[in-house]
Design a protein around this motif. Structure first.
Motif, mmCIF file in Angstrom:
data_model
loop_
_atom_site.group_PDB
_atom_site.id
_atom_site.type_symbol
_atom_site.label_atom_id
_atom_site.label_comp_id
_atom_site.label_asym_id
_atom_site.label_seq_id
_atom_site.Cartn_x
_atom_site.Cartn_y
_atom_site.Cartn_z
ATOM 1 N N SER A 1 -43.548 -69.337 -65.391
ATOM 2 C CA SER A 1 -44.385 -68.445 -66.200
ATOM 3 C C SER A 1 -44.842 -67.216 -65.431
ATOM 4 C CB SER A 1 -45.619 -69.206 -66.708
ATOM 5 O OG SER A 1 -46.514 -69.481 -65.647
ATOM 6 N N LEU A 2 -44.706 -67.221 -64.098
ATOM 7 C CA LEU A 2 -45.177 -66.085 -63.310
ATOM 8 C C LEU A 2 -44.353 -64.849 -63.636
ATOM 9 C CD1 LEU A 2 -45.628 -67.832 -59.847
ATOM 10 C CD2 LEU A 2 -47.396 -67.324 -61.545
ATOM 11 N N PRO A 3 -44.996 -63.723 -63.889
ATOM 12 C CA PRO A 3 -44.237 -62.498 -64.198
ATOM 13 C C PRO A 3 -43.400 -62.039 -63.003
ATOM 14 C CG PRO A 3 -46.558 -62.286 -64.808
ATOM 15 C CD PRO A 3 -46.443 -63.526 -64.003
ATOM 16 N N LEU A 4 -42.192 -61.601 -63.266
ATOM 17 C CA LEU A 4 -41.271 -60.998 -62.308
ATOM 18 C C LEU A 4 -40.736 -61.986 -61.262
ATOM 19 C CD1 LEU A 4 -43.087 -57.577 -61.682
ATOM 20 C CD2 LEU A 4 -41.283 -58.098 -63.327
ATOM 21 N N VAL A 5 -41.617 -62.754 -60.619
ATOM 22 C CA VAL A 5 -41.178 -63.583 -59.489
ATOM 23 C C VAL A 5 -41.025 -65.049 -59.872
ATOM 24 C CG1 VAL A 5 -42.259 -62.039 -57.837
ATOM 25 C CG2 VAL A 5 -43.557 -63.986 -58.723
ATOM 26 N N GLY A 6 -41.278 -65.405 -61.144
ATOM 27 C CA GLY A 6 -41.297 -66.807 -61.534
ATOM 28 C C GLY A 6 -40.000 -67.534 -61.280
ATOM 29 N N SER A 7 -38.888 -66.958 -61.733
ATOM 30 C CA SER A 7 -37.599 -67.630 -61.560
ATOM 31 C C SER A 7 -37.221 -67.736 -60.082
ATOM 32 C CB SER A 7 -36.511 -66.880 -62.334
ATOM 33 O OG SER A 7 -36.415 -65.532 -61.892
ATOM 34 N N TYR A 8 -37.574 -66.711 -59.292
ATOM 35 C CA TYR A 8 -37.271 -66.771 -57.862
ATOM 36 C C TYR A 8 -38.109 -67.863 -57.179
ATOM 37 C CZ TYR A 8 -35.099 -62.245 -58.743
ATOM 38 O OH TYR A 8 -34.319 -61.237 -59.226
ATOM 39 N N TRP B 1 -58.429 -81.362 -63.934
ATOM 40 C CA TRP B 1 -59.017 -80.146 -64.508
ATOM 41 C C TRP B 1 -57.943 -79.117 -64.842
ATOM 42 C CZ3 TRP B 1 -59.279 -75.305 -61.868
ATOM 43 C CH2 TRP B 1 -58.737 -75.323 -60.587
ATOM 44 N N LEU B 2 -56.867 -79.063 -64.046
ATOM 45 C CA LEU B 2 -55.766 -78.159 -64.394
ATOM 46 C C LEU B 2 -55.008 -78.662 -65.621
ATOM 47 C CD1 LEU B 2 -54.341 -77.227 -60.883
ATOM 48 C CD2 LEU B 2 -55.482 -75.717 -62.503
ATOM 49 N N MET C 1 -55.680 -74.531 -73.850
ATOM 50 C CA MET C 1 -55.291 -73.149 -74.100
ATOM 51 C C MET C 1 -54.464 -73.019 -75.376
ATOM 52 S SD MET C 1 -55.593 -70.111 -72.911
ATOM 53 C CE MET C 1 -54.880 -68.547 -73.407
ATOM 54 N N PRO C 2 -54.801 -72.084 -76.251
ATOM 55 C CA PRO C 2 -53.961 -71.846 -77.435
ATOM 56 C C PRO C 2 -52.577 -71.332 -77.043
ATOM 57 C CG PRO C 2 -56.133 -70.845 -77.682
ATOM 58 C CD PRO C 2 -56.018 -71.267 -76.251
ATOM 59 N N ALA C 3 -51.646 -71.455 -77.952
ATOM 60 C CA ALA C 3 -50.249 -71.050 -77.690
ATOM 61 C C ALA C 3 -50.107 -69.546 -77.839
ATOM 62 C CB ALA C 3 -49.318 -71.794 -78.634
ATOM 63 N N TRP C 4 -50.660 -68.804 -76.877
ATOM 64 C CA TRP C 4 -50.590 -67.350 -76.901
ATOM 65 C C TRP C 4 -49.451 -66.865 -76.016
ATOM 66 C CZ3 TRP C 4 -56.473 -66.129 -75.845
ATOM 67 C CH2 TRP C 4 -57.219 -66.523 -76.962
ATOM 68 N N GLU C 5 -48.811 -65.796 -76.449
ATOM 69 C CA GLU C 5 -47.814 -65.148 -75.610
ATOM 70 C C GLU C 5 -47.716 -63.680 -76.018
ATOM 71 O OE1 GLU C 5 -43.621 -66.086 -77.902
ATOM 72 O OE2 GLU C 5 -44.287 -67.479 -76.349
ATOM 73 N N PRO D 1 -54.337 -70.626 -68.079
ATOM 74 C CA PRO D 1 -54.934 -71.884 -67.592
ATOM 75 C C PRO D 1 -54.458 -72.316 -66.217
ATOM 76 C CG PRO D 1 -53.264 -72.358 -69.239
ATOM 77 C CD PRO D 1 -53.432 -70.857 -69.227
ATOM 78 N N ALA D 2 -53.215 -72.004 -65.842
ATOM 79 C CA ALA D 2 -52.674 -72.521 -64.589
ATOM 80 C C ALA D 2 -52.762 -71.540 -63.433
ATOM 81 C CB ALA D 2 -51.212 -72.933 -64.780
ATOM 82 N N VAL D 3 -52.982 -70.257 -63.718
ATOM 83 C CA VAL D 3 -53.046 -69.251 -62.651
ATOM 84 C C VAL D 3 -54.399 -68.536 -62.657
ATOM 85 C CG1 VAL D 3 -51.988 -67.174 -61.700
ATOM 86 C CG2 VAL D 3 -50.542 -68.922 -62.759
ATOM 87 N N VAL D 4 -54.813 -68.036 -63.813
ATOM 88 C CA VAL D 4 -56.047 -67.256 -63.875
ATOM 89 C C VAL D 4 -57.277 -68.141 -63.648
ATOM 90 C CG1 VAL D 4 -57.478 -65.785 -65.331
ATOM 91 C CG2 VAL D 4 -54.984 -65.544 -65.372
ATOM 92 N N VAL D 5 -57.344 -69.271 -64.334
ATOM 93 C CA VAL D 5 -58.527 -70.139 -64.206
ATOM 94 C C VAL D 5 -58.703 -70.649 -62.772
ATOM 95 C CG1 VAL D 5 -59.548 -72.330 -64.939
ATOM 96 C CG2 VAL D 5 -58.597 -70.772 -66.637
ATOM 97 N N PRO D 6 -57.663 -71.217 -62.125
ATOM 98 C CA PRO D 6 -57.852 -71.591 -60.707
ATOM 99 C C PRO D 6 -58.168 -70.404 -59.812
ATOM 100 C CG PRO D 6 -55.881 -72.630 -61.612
ATOM 101 C CD PRO D 6 -56.340 -71.617 -62.618
ATOM 102 N N GLY D 7 -57.552 -69.246 -60.116
ATOM 103 C CA GLY D 7 -57.852 -68.069 -59.311
ATOM 104 C C GLY D 7 -59.306 -67.662 -59.416
#
Length: 545
Positions: free
Chosen positions: A183-190, A310-311, A318-322, A337-343
């Motif tokens: 889900s990470l932008p740009l670098v996710g697949s790498y 908690w994660l 989280m609603p199914a937003w995209e 939920p998995a990046v912003v909230v822990p950050g």
């Protein structure tokens, strides 16, 4: 007259002189043996974490002798009948072998797992204790930051550790981890290809997690834990709670040797004993019940260990937003939920000492701790953080809650969404009011004394309870001088003209936060500090009985 102590043997004296000539340790050891350690139960929380880490290392060495970190498929032929003849990875087969065929193997696995759970639990409680008492303030900001890094590293290492057996539950967790990376932008697949080495699940993920779990992160922990718990703590004066004999320049406690050494050695045995009893009588992570990992299957009611719950709850709420832009899709239902909230959580924890210092204007050195009731704003923020974490943790089991209480799953999901937004606000307000109530109780004790339980009848037939004045030891935490937790930072207006710094927007925000912090301090500019102490000294004698 006591007989004179005989001198140490000549060989020991010679060895001591030789070591001192080369390393110069004699003056340090003399000071170290006399170093005072405060005697309060809350200081044992950090020791529980340290001793749990020692237990994890010892049992981990045993487990590495039998575990095979390989994804190569084999046919199981061990002693566990229900899985005999099933194709599985060598990692899962070696875990079954360790559990059923190695003498003491299951006990060691469970001690290792329980020690990890206790390790993380003690870190969380130790962190909360330091937060609510203000132990993160100058000169301990670096120690606070190291503690946050330790918390994150141990949590990640725990995730990697229970992912190693390659059972159905751990594979499900790895699948979630892969989705977060993608889900990470740009670098996710790498990032996904770098960790997994190819398509999920691949052949390399378990060996790579194994190296990280037993070498990389433990090596970092072995460097940071002594720095956090020994070096910086030893270099700085120990914190202590306010009370008779405690001040910002003195430490009241027992010497390191022999009192603290004896107590801490016994406490290590207690921690190990409790961990061993939990491992012997309370089953944890029975991987043989889950079966080997199959990407097309998932067990009902799957739950991670509590420190990752908690994660899980954050993802479930989280609603199914995209968002789709420029031919790319951002899955906000995973990123938030998995990046912003822990950050937000960990960045907020790391930055809080500096934000509080900015808002309170407090740049003094603090070796005396605050009582949580004396700083209502900080206590309210801590209570809000606990509810924030707790709601996410409970939401991780929304399906189990819905099943157990026979209510629709969507009801539980929406309940936790609302609680996530309103819960921290209510927690802050309630905790703040509790602090004010406890401060009022302290003022009543100073003014009227302690209820004795003795009822006296007056000549006119009325009844009243006899109260005695506080002793000096009882009154000391309320009245003894100590640096305030906040000081006014805004200069007053002159002739109706505000100070130049109050005209900037950021300065106005700081002034507002400062007014909030200083408004209801229990011990400070507006609290029951010096004035109350003088009133007590004038009104009541120094009683010790």
């Amino acid at each position: 007259m006591a007989p004179a102590q005989p001198p140490p043997p000549k060989a020991l004296r010679a060895a001591g002189r030789a070591a001192d000539d080369r390393f110069g340790g004699a003056p340090f050891l003399k000071r170290a043996f006399r170093k005072a350690f405060p005697d309060h139960w809350s200081f044992l929380l950090g020791e529980i974490a340290m001793y749990s880490f020692v237990i994890i290392l010892l049992t981990g060495v045993f487990l590495t002798l039998f575990f095979r970190p390989s994804m190569t498929e084999v046919v199981y032929g061990g002693s566990y009948g229900p899985l005999r003849g099933v194709r599985m990875s060598e990692a899962y087969a070696s875990t079954l072998h360790l559990s059923f065929d190695v003498r003491g193997g299951l006990l060691m696995r469970q001690i290792h797992h329980w020690a990890t759970v206790i390790f993380l639990g003690s870190i969380v409680v130790h962190l909360l204790r330091n937060f609510f008492t203000g132990a993160f303030r100058k000169p301990r900001e670096l120690n606070w930051l190291i503690g946050i890094v330790l918390f994150m590293l141990v949590m990640v290492n725990g995730l990697f550790g229970y992912s190693l057996p390659d059972d159905l539950l751990s594979g499900t967790g790895l699948r979630i981890l892969e989705g977060v990376l993608l889900s990470l932008p740009l670098v996710g697949s790498y990032a996904q290809m770098f960790l997994f080495g190819g398509e999920f699940p691949g052949e390399l993920i378990v060996p790579r997690l194994y190296v990280i779990h037993i070498l990389l992160i433990p090596g970092i922990l072995l460097a940071l834990i002594p720095l956090h718990a020994v070096v910086l703590t030893w270099r700085q004066t120990h914190t202590q709670f306010p009370g008779k004999g405690s001040s910002n320049t003195t430490v009241r406690g027992y010497p390191f040797f022999p009192v603290f050494v004896a107590k801490t050695g016994a406490f290590f045995l207690w921690v190990f004993g409790v961990t061993a009893l939990l491992a012997a009588f309370f089953q944890i992570n029975p991987v043989w019940l889950f079966g080997p990992y199959d990407p097309g299957a998932i067990s009902s009611g799957s739950q991670p260990d509590w420190y990752m719950g908690w994660l899980e709850g954050s993802l479930r709420m989280m609603p199914a937003w995209e968002v789709t832009a420029f031919g790319h899709t951002l899955p906000l239902s995973v990123i938030i939920p998995a990046v912003v909230v822990p950050g937000v959580l960990f960045t907020g924890l790391a930055a809080y000492p500096f934000l509080e210092r900015w808002a309170t204007g407090d740049r003094a050195i603090h070796h005396l701790l605050d009582r949580p009731r004396d700083v209502p704003v900080r206590t309210g923020i801590g209570a809000a953080g606990i509810v924030f974490y707790g709601v996410l943790w409970l939401a991780g089991g929304n399906d189990v809650i819905a099943h157990r209480f026979s209510i629709p799953l969507f009801w539980t999901t929406w309940f936790f969404r609302v609680a996530f937004l309103l819960g921290p606000v209510l927690a802050y307000a309630i905790a703040y009011r509790f602090c004010l109530g406890l401060q009022q109780r302290d003022r009543a004790l100073l003014e009227h004394g302690v209820e004795t339980g003795v009822i006296r009848r007056s000549l006119d037939g009325g009844y009243s309870e006899v109260e005695r004045p506080l002793t000096a030891a009882e009154a000391a935490p309320l009245t003894d001088e100590r640096p305030p937790a906040a000081v006014p930072v805004a200069r007053p207006e002159r002739l109706g003209v505000p100070a130049p710094e109050a005209r900037r927007r950021l300065a106005r925000v700081r002034a507002a936060l400062n007014r909030r912090f200083t408004a209801d301090l229990g011990h400070g500019p507006n609290g029951n500090g010096d004035a109350r102490r003088r009133e007590l000294e004038a009104a009541a004698p120094d009683q010790e009985g």
